[in-house]
Scaffold this motif. Structure first.
Motif, PDB file in Angstrom:
ATOM      1  N   PHE A  10     -48.424-101.695  63.851  1.00 48.22           N
ATOM      2  CA  PHE A  10     -47.977-100.520  63.085  1.00 48.22           C
ATOM      3  C   PHE A  10     -48.541 -99.268  63.761  1.00 48.22           C
ATOM      4  N   ARG A  11     -47.642 -98.345  64.189  1.00 51.45           N
ATOM      5  CA  ARG A  11     -48.072 -97.128  64.908  1.00 51.45           C
ATOM      6  C   ARG A  11     -49.031 -97.502  66.048  1.00 51.45           C
ATOM      7  N   ASN A  12     -50.213 -96.880  66.105  1.00 56.39           N
ATOM      8  CA  ASN A  12     -51.095 -97.216  67.235  1.00 56.39           C
ATOM      9  C   ASN A  12     -52.087 -98.343  66.919  1.00 56.39           C
ATOM     10  N   TYR A  13     -51.810 -99.117  65.840  1.00 59.68           N
ATOM     11  CA  TYR A  13     -52.674-100.263  65.528  1.00 59.68           C
ATOM     12  C   TYR A  13     -52.053-101.559  66.012  1.00 59.68           C
ATOM     13  N   HIS A  72     -44.043 -91.066  54.767  1.00 62.27           N
ATOM     14  CA  HIS A  72     -44.028 -89.694  54.236  1.00 62.27           C
ATOM     15  C   HIS A  72     -43.741 -88.690  55.343  1.00 62.27           C
ATOM     16  N   ARG A  73     -43.658 -89.191  56.609  1.00 61.92           N
ATOM     17  CA  ARG A  73     -43.395 -88.196  57.651  1.00 61.92           C
ATOM     18  C   ARG A  73     -42.190 -88.476  58.537  1.00 61.92           C
ATOM     19  N   THR A  74     -41.593 -89.629  58.401  1.00 59.31           N
ATOM     20  CA  THR A  74     -40.370 -89.840  59.176  1.00 59.31           C
ATOM     21  C   THR A  74     -39.364 -90.669  58.372  1.00 59.31           C
ATOM     22  N   ARG A  92     -61.593 -88.174  65.854  1.00 59.46           N
ATOM     23  CA  ARG A  92     -60.981 -87.002  66.496  1.00 59.46           C
ATOM     24  C   ARG A  92     -59.478 -86.969  66.184  1.00 59.46           C
ATOM     25  N   ASN A  93     -58.830 -85.964  66.664  1.00 53.47           N
ATOM     26  CA  ASN A  93     -57.384 -85.852  66.435  1.00 53.47           C
ATOM     27  C   ASN A  93     -56.649 -86.975  67.158  1.00 53.47           C
ATOM     28  N   ALA A  94     -55.519 -87.332  66.611  1.00 58.52           N
ATOM     29  CA  ALA A  94     -54.602 -88.299  67.224  1.00 58.52           C
ATOM     30  C   ALA A  94     -55.198 -89.688  67.452  1.00 58.52           C
ATOM     31  N   GLN A  95     -56.086 -90.144  66.557  1.00 54.55           N
ATOM     32  CA  GLN A  95     -56.708 -91.454  66.724  1.00 54.55           C
ATOM     33  C   GLN A  95     -56.086 -92.520  65.809  1.00 54.55           C
ATOM     34  N   GLY A  96     -55.407 -92.072  64.746  1.00 54.24           N
ATOM     35  CA  GLY A  96     -54.769 -93.055  63.840  1.00 54.24           C
ATOM     36  C   GLY A  96     -55.179 -92.923  62.383  1.00 54.24           C
ATOM     37  N   LYS A  97     -55.773 -91.809  62.003  1.00 52.10           N
ATOM     38  CA  LYS A  97     -56.234 -91.637  60.607  1.00 52.10           C
ATOM     39  C   LYS A  97     -55.045 -91.524  59.645  1.00 52.10           C
ATOM     40  N   THR A  98     -54.130 -90.636  59.970  1.00 56.07           N
ATOM     41  CA  THR A  98     -52.971 -90.461  59.084  1.00 56.07           C
ATOM     42  C   THR A  98     -52.103 -91.717  59.073  1.00 56.07           C
ATOM     43  N   ASN A  99     -52.128 -92.458  60.185  1.00 63.43           N
ATOM     44  CA  ASN A  99     -51.344 -93.701  60.219  1.00 63.43           C
ATOM     45  C   ASN A  99     -51.775 -94.677  59.111  1.00 63.43           C
ATOM     46  N   ILE A 100     -53.062 -94.660  58.783  1.00 61.32           N
ATOM     47  CA  ILE A 100     -53.560 -95.523  57.703  1.00 61.32           C
ATOM     48  C   ILE A 100     -52.956 -95.083  56.369  1.00 61.32           C
ATOM     49  N   MET A 152     -38.113 -97.103  62.862  1.00 60.44           N
ATOM     50  CA  MET A 152     -38.388 -97.584  64.227  1.00 60.44           C
ATOM     51  C   MET A 152     -39.599 -96.876  64.854  1.00 60.44           C
ATOM     52  N   GLU A 153     -39.833 -95.641  64.443  1.00 59.44           N
ATOM     53  CA  GLU A 153     -40.973 -94.888  64.988  1.00 59.44           C
ATOM     54  C   GLU A 153     -42.306 -95.506  64.572  1.00 59.44           C
ATOM     55  N   LEU A 154     -42.249 -96.329  63.519  1.00 58.67           N
ATOM     56  CA  LEU A 154     -43.489 -96.898  62.985  1.00 58.67           C
ATOM     57  C   LEU A 154     -43.931 -98.143  63.752  1.00 58.67           C
ATOM     58  N   ILE A 155     -42.981 -98.726  64.498  1.00 55.54           N
ATOM     59  CA  ILE A 155     -43.310 -99.937  65.264  1.00 55.54           C
ATOM     60  C   ILE A 155     -44.033 -99.523  66.545  1.00 55.54           C
ATOM     61  N   ARG A 156     -45.112-100.211  66.804  1.00 53.86           N
ATOM     62  CA  ARG A 156     -45.933 -99.887  67.965  1.00 53.86           C
ATOM     63  C   ARG A 156     -45.092 -99.929  69.247  1.00 53.86           C
ATOM     64  N   TRP A 157     -45.323 -98.941  70.106  1.00 56.63           N
ATOM     65  CA  TRP A 157     -44.543 -98.879  71.339  1.00 56.63           C
ATOM     66  C   TRP A 157     -44.639-100.213  72.076  1.00 56.63           C
ATOM     67  N   ASN A 158     -43.545-100.630  72.664  1.00 58.71           N
ATOM     68  CA  ASN A 158     -43.462-101.895  73.397  1.00 58.71           C
ATOM     69  C   ASN A 158     -43.617-103.139  72.523  1.00 58.71           C
TER      70      ASN A 158
HETATM   71  N1  LIG Z   1     -45.076 -96.076  67.314  1.00 58.94           N
HETATM   72  C1  LIG Z   1     -46.266 -95.784  67.866  1.00 58.94           C
HETATM   73  N2  LIG Z   1     -46.825 -96.638  68.761  1.00 58.94           N
HETATM   74  C2  LIG Z   1     -48.021 -96.356  69.303  1.00 58.94           C
HETATM   75  N3  LIG Z   1     -48.731 -95.250  69.050  1.00 58.94           N
HETATM   76  C3  LIG Z   1     -48.218 -94.363  68.177  1.00 58.94           C
HETATM   77  C4  LIG Z   1     -46.961 -94.586  67.549  1.00 58.94           C
HETATM   78  N4  LIG Z   1     -46.706 -93.547  66.725  1.00 58.94           N
HETATM   79  C5  LIG Z   1     -47.756 -92.718  66.844  1.00 58.94           C
HETATM   80  N5  LIG Z   1     -48.661 -93.197  67.711  1.00 58.94           N
HETATM   81  C6  LIG Z   1     -49.954 -92.581  68.099  1.00 58.94           C
HETATM   82  O1  LIG Z   1     -50.750 -92.435  66.946  1.00 58.94           O
HETATM   83  C7  LIG Z   1     -51.587 -91.307  67.120  1.00 58.94           C
HETATM   84  C8  LIG Z   1     -51.458 -90.378  65.936  1.00 58.94           C
HETATM   85  O2  LIG Z   1     -52.004 -90.964  64.851  1.00 58.94           O
HETATM   86  P1  LIG Z   1     -52.340 -90.108  63.557  1.00 58.94           P
HETATM   87  O3  LIG Z   1     -51.231 -89.220  63.209  1.00 58.94           O
HETATM   88  O4  LIG Z   1     -52.803 -91.097  62.563  1.00 58.94           O
HETATM   89  O5  LIG Z   1     -53.554 -89.218  64.092  1.00 58.94           O
HETATM   90  P2  LIG Z   1     -54.747 -88.584  63.266  1.00 58.94           P
HETATM   91  O6  LIG Z   1     -55.972 -89.363  63.584  1.00 58.94           O
HETATM   92  O7  LIG Z   1     -54.375 -88.435  61.867  1.00 58.94           O
HETATM   93  O8  LIG Z   1     -54.864 -87.173  63.994  1.00 58.94           O
HETATM   94  P3  LIG Z   1     -55.047 -85.698  63.390  1.00 58.94           P
HETATM   95  O9  LIG Z   1     -56.515 -85.543  63.154  1.00 58.94           O
HETATM   96  O10 LIG Z   1     -54.588 -84.841  64.521  1.00 58.94           O
HETATM   97  O11 LIG Z   1     -54.220 -85.584  62.196  1.00 58.94           O
HETATM   98  C9  LIG Z   1     -51.133 -90.586  68.351  1.00 58.94           C
HETATM   99  O12 LIG Z   1     -52.063 -90.864  69.377  1.00 58.94           O
HETATM  100  C10 LIG Z   1     -49.787 -91.182  68.631  1.00 58.94           C
HETATM  101  O13 LIG Z   1     -49.513 -91.183  69.994  1.00 58.94           O
END
Ligand SMILES: Nc1ncnc2c1ncn2[C@@H]1O[C@H](COP(=O)(O)OP(=O)(O)OP(=O)(O)O)[C@@H](O)[C@H]1O
Ligand SMILES: [Mg+2]
Length: 368
Positions: A11-14, A52-54, A31-39, A58-64
């Motif tokens: 799921f996303r970057n997990y 809540h954001r898309t 830090r930013n862009a680590q996966g917090k909001t993904n949880i 398909m965007e939710l499935i981890r790349w590859n």
């Molecule tokens: N489908 C996906 N597959 C792999 N990685 C993804 C996918 N969608 C998003 N990401 C990655 O997830 C990360 C963003 O996660 P998230 O939005 O949870 O960040 P965050 O920790 O909340 O950051 P911020 O503090 O900036 O809000 C980005 O590095 C993005 O590249």
């Protein structure tokens, strides 16, 4: 109600993560862009079936990866499990306690959540679409039948609009418009009535909170501004008024091929001491309005369902001043909350209660 476990696969970057939450405050920092909001997004998915954001699953499935899975175990009266399976090839599959759920309407209302992020300022500042969304999500969670009526209403609306468009070429089909008007008014009256009732309740709660946050200086007022007029909030009266409006507006509707009146055009208005918040209030007043609104959303859910929902706070605290932080913290003490932030020390100072802390780094979560 509280979540016991979140299990994510692709799921996303997990890639794979399995975490156990505490019943109280759970902080995810990093830090930013680590996966917090993904949880937070994964929990929201289990609550509403959607991100809540898309709009695009398909965007939710981890790349590859080919597919993704969210499993959430939570405790209501009993232990329950929601599973969501997303695939690039197959349809989305949702299960509750192992049993397939075919309609989103049957998922909503199980794991109730309230989400709050700085992005929600849109509810106060932007157009009516955000406000209708806000109201529809809450009512879908707590009022059985609301989501069904809404889906039926929108379907009927689309059919009526199609008819309006076709009538330009084939005037004969206008004979059937009464059927659509009746149906639209049937579902529409139910929606308006539920929204009106909700606004009346939430208005008192929000006004109370707002008054306290503003040191008794400000009176917040919330109104449901319907395109259909009615005096007492009875379904029958609204329905009749709706049909009349549809009949009166038929020429205008035909000209543009759309239905101009109905709950799809309604709005919620906010006032502070009589002045409309969107137009006249300061940034701070707008934030207080949103905070009051969100707190009353929680109270409302508790009142209607008998249970506090799970609260999802995405990056909210850094945007609030001390006074408002204090109010929010006062509130989250009694309920399960998932908080994301970049600075955890700041949080530990803020909250005296026991806090479960998770560090998030490049899609890997470590419990501290
Ligand atoms: N489908 C996906 N597959 C792999 N990685 C993804 C996918 N969608 C998003 N990401 C990655 O997830 C990360 C963003 O996660 P998230 O939005 O949870 O960040 P965050 O920790 O909340 O950051 P911020 O503090 O900036 O809000 C980005 O590095 C993005 O590249
Ligand atoms: Mg984020």
């Amino acid at each position: 109600m509280y979540i016991k476990r979140i299990d994510l696969k692709n799921f996303r970057n997990y890639k794979e993560t399995d975490i156990e939450l505490g019943e109280g405050v759970n902080v995810f920092y990093g830090r930013n862009a680590q996966g917090k909001t993904n949880i937070i997004e994964s929990v929201y998915m289990a609550s509403t079936g959607k991100s809540h954001r898309t709009q695009k699953d398909m965007e939710l499935i981890r790349w590859n990866s080919e597919d993704a899975k969210i499993t959430i175990d939570y405790k209501k009266e009993e232990e329950e499990r929601i599973e969501i399976y997303l695939s690039k090839r197959l349809k989305k599959q949702i299960r509750k306690n192992g049993v397939r759920i075919s309609k989103i309407g049957d998922l909503i209302g199980n794991l109730n959540a309230v989400i709050f992020s700085p992005d929600h300022m849109k509810i106060i500042k932007e157009g009516p679409v955000e406000r209708r969304r806000f109201i529809d999500i809450i009512l879908s969670q707590v009022k059985p039948g609301y989501y069904y009526n809404l889906v039926q209403y929108l379907r009927t609306l689309e059919q009526r609009n199609n008819l309006l468009n076709e009538a330009g070429i084939n005037t004969g089909i206008l004979k059937t418009i009464d059927i659509w008007n009746e149906q639209l008014a049937d579902f529409g009256a139910k929606i308006i009535r539920a929204r009106q009732e909700f606004i009346c309740k939430i208005c008192c709660m929000a006004a109370d909170t707002h008054k306290r946050i503003s040191n008794e200086k400000e009176k917040l007022d919330i109104k449901y501004n319907s395109s259909i007029k009615y005096h007492n909030n009875s379904e029958k009266e609204i329905r009749e008024s709706f049909i009349k409006v549809l009949e009166n507006y038929i020429k205008i509707d035909l000209k543009r091929g759309i239905t101009h009146k109905g709950p799809h055009r309604d709005d919620i208005l906010f006032f502070i001491n009589g002045a409309e918040v969107k137009t006249y209030s300061s940034q701070g007043q707008q934030r207080t309005t949103l905070l009051s609104l969100k707190i009353s959303e929680l109270k409302y859910m508790k009142e209607e369902t008998g249970e506090l929902p799970v609260l999802l706070l995405d990056d909210v605290f850094s945007e609030l001043d001390k006074e408002r932080q204090k109010y929010l913290i006062e509130f989250i003490k009694d309920m399960q909350t998932i908080i994301t932030c970049t600075n955890v020390e700041y949080f530990e100072r803020l909250i005296n209660e026991e806090v479960k802390v998770f560090k998030v780094e490049e899609g890997i979560i470590e419990k501290e």
